[in-house]
Scaffold this active site. Sequence first.
Site, PDB file in Angstrom:
ATOM      1  N   ALA A 195      30.201  48.575  34.069  1.00 18.04           N
ATOM      2  CA  ALA A 195      30.352  47.199  33.593  1.00 18.04           C
ATOM      3  C   ALA A 195      29.039  46.543  33.196  1.00 18.04           C
ATOM      4  CB  ALA A 195      31.059  46.368  34.659  1.00 18.04           C
ATOM      5  N   ALA A 196      28.095  46.447  34.130  1.00 20.18           N
ATOM      6  CA  ALA A 196      26.855  45.727  33.835  1.00 20.18           C
ATOM      7  C   ALA A 196      26.028  46.450  32.788  1.00 20.18           C
ATOM      8  CB  ALA A 196      26.046  45.527  35.110  1.00 20.18           C
TER       9      ALA A 196
ATOM     10  N   ARG B 263      24.632  43.952  19.675  1.00 21.49           N
ATOM     11  CA  ARG B 263      25.157  42.888  18.808  1.00 21.49           C
ATOM     12  C   ARG B 263      24.038  41.988  18.298  1.00 21.49           C
ATOM     13  NH1 ARG B 263      29.839  43.237  22.232  1.00 21.49           N
ATOM     14  NH2 ARG B 263      28.873  41.928  23.839  1.00 21.49           N
TER      15      ARG B 263
ATOM     16  N   SER C 223      32.495  52.218  31.314  1.00 24.14           N
ATOM     17  CA  SER C 223      33.212  50.958  31.044  1.00 24.14           C
ATOM     18  C   SER C 223      34.665  51.005  31.510  1.00 24.14           C
ATOM     19  CB  SER C 223      33.153  50.637  29.544  1.00 24.14           C
ATOM     20  OG  SER C 223      31.831  50.510  29.117  1.00 24.14           O
TER      21      SER C 223
ATOM     22  N   CYS D 242      38.254  48.391  39.969  1.00 25.14           N
ATOM     23  CA  CYS D 242      39.224  47.598  40.734  1.00 25.14           C
ATOM     24  C   CYS D 242      40.654  48.086  40.513  1.00 25.14           C
ATOM     25  CB  CYS D 242      39.137  46.129  40.334  1.00 25.14           C
ATOM     26  SG  CYS D 242      37.519  45.374  40.630  1.00 25.14           S
TER      27      CYS D 242
ATOM     28  N   ARG E 222      28.840  52.950  18.260  1.00 22.91           N
ATOM     29  CA  ARG E 222      28.098  51.703  18.076  1.00 22.91           C
ATOM     30  C   ARG E 222      26.589  51.940  18.165  1.00 22.91           C
ATOM     31  NH1 ARG E 222      33.066  50.692  19.883  1.00 22.91           N
ATOM     32  NH2 ARG E 222      34.098  48.734  19.339  1.00 22.91           N
TER      33      ARG E 222
ATOM     34  N   VAL F 122      19.545  59.634  36.441  1.00 25.50           N
ATOM     35  CA  VAL F 122      18.129  59.288  36.508  1.00 25.50           C
ATOM     36  C   VAL F 122      17.681  59.469  37.954  1.00 25.50           C
ATOM     37  CG1 VAL F 122      16.438  57.430  36.301  1.00 25.50           C
ATOM     38  CG2 VAL F 122      18.189  57.738  34.543  1.00 25.50           C
TER      39      VAL F 122
ATOM     40  N   ASN G  83      30.125  42.158  34.781  1.00 19.35           N
ATOM     41  CA  ASN G  83      30.262  41.915  33.349  1.00 19.35           C
ATOM     42  C   ASN G  83      29.453  40.702  32.894  1.00 19.35           C
ATOM     43  OD1 ASN G  83      32.323  43.746  31.834  1.00 19.35           O
ATOM     44  ND2 ASN G  83      33.206  43.460  33.856  1.00 19.35           N
TER      45      ASN G  83
ATOM     46  N   TYR H 224      52.082  19.899  38.383  1.00 17.61           N
ATOM     47  CA  TYR H 224      53.229  19.958  39.295  1.00 17.61           C
ATOM     48  C   TYR H 224      54.531  20.104  38.519  1.00 17.61           C
ATOM     49  CZ  TYR H 224      57.313  18.278  41.766  1.00 17.61           C
ATOM     50  OH  TYR H 224      58.581  18.175  42.269  1.00 17.61           O
TER      51      TYR H 224
END
Length: 460
Positions: free
Chosen positions: A13-14, A24, A43, A47, A74, A84, A312, A433
């Site tokens: 994620a990160a 981008r 990615s 969870c 990309r 690593v 994220n 409500y």
Amino acid sequence: MATERLVVVGGDAAGMSAASQARRLKGSAELEIVAFERGHFTSYSACGIPYWVGGQVAERDDLIARTPEEHRARDIDLRTRTEVVELDLPGSRVRARDLDTGSESWTGYDKLVLATGARPVRSRLPGIGAHGVHGIQSLDDGQRLMDTLRRTAGRRAVVVGAGYIGVEMAEALVARGYEVTVLHRGEQPMATLDPDMGGLVHTAMNRMGIRTVSRAEVTKILTDEEGRVRAVATSAGEEYGADVVVLGIGVEPRTALARAAGLPLGPSGGILTDLSMRVRGHENIWSGGDCVEVLDLVAGRTRHIPLGTHANKHGQVIGSGVGGGYATFPGVVGTAVSKVCDLEIARTGLRERDALEAGLRFVTATITSTNTAGYYPGAAEMTVKMLAERRTGRLLGVQIVGGAGAAKRVDIAAVALTAGMTVDRMVSLDLGYAPPFSPVWDPILVAARKAVAAVHSAGV
């Protein structure tokens, strides 16, 4: 303009959010991106693993948001199955090992992102490495567990630990037809809740057929002659038969690389960053996700809170910084939700123990209400516990356990905590409500009213 190189360590994620955001903002002519991922997948939703194991999610690949091939399309040089193993900060380079061939090579960088994640806590118990014992953190871990479940003829499962991972995996294994025993050291399951609220979870789990054993200190994993798990032993002399064992003891930040390189670590062992997610004292190194500590906005100190939502957001902030923009991650209030079968569990802010450790004087209020108008068909009960600062009435935390519609109510409290609201101010919140959604007084507001009364009764 010379091309800079960004090296990303960690492909979930990160890390990949950072790489994608940087791409981008900067084209390939300005920024080369090399990313290393020790597993097969990128990615993905960790969870979601319990729901894949339990059968609610049909296929493993349904959990993958973007494949390695999609990242490469990309113009991100993504190298999977590559770990690593060393950071050379003075030389601005990393040493990586191909896990399939064993070959190693150095890669230089101008900018570095560490997104090494967390790892399941694995105590040094005898037998912990036996076949059939699994920690669950990555999609590779989930695949190994699924392979074991498909090969195992027996239907006995022991889950060690009763935090989020433990209770979710207990539910998943019940859904697969296993006889499940949960062993945990605490007074009640879900140590992220106060014991009185955890007791509600305990009762519900037992009612659902999950055997839940409190104050159980696991001492050994027992194996058969082939090295496969056969039972779990505790300090009380009990043995619990098992064909598979899942470790839900928790996770810890995976920061051995950072520690060896001398990067700053916090009390929980997570990497320390500033608000822009730069590693403190290092202009060209960022870090995010489950390997960092973040500021707890309620307690005013750093904590290790490994959640995909945070990861994220960290990635977006990091990618903006790498790409020449500016963004910050101000901190968290500790919001989390989970479920076990039909029981929803939520918390945000501080528990009683947290408030005491922070030196805060507080009052508590606990109420029981329903998720809809009481007369509406299918109304389900929920219990809400609220903590407020004794002198000021500032909201400190909320815990919720109940039926359908209970958990996401915690978001109201999360917003109130972030805004620094008092319980008195919360009572006047204009919440939606209608009988199918809430009683006239929402359970959160009922708890706030009771907390206001407790604050006034306590005085200064």
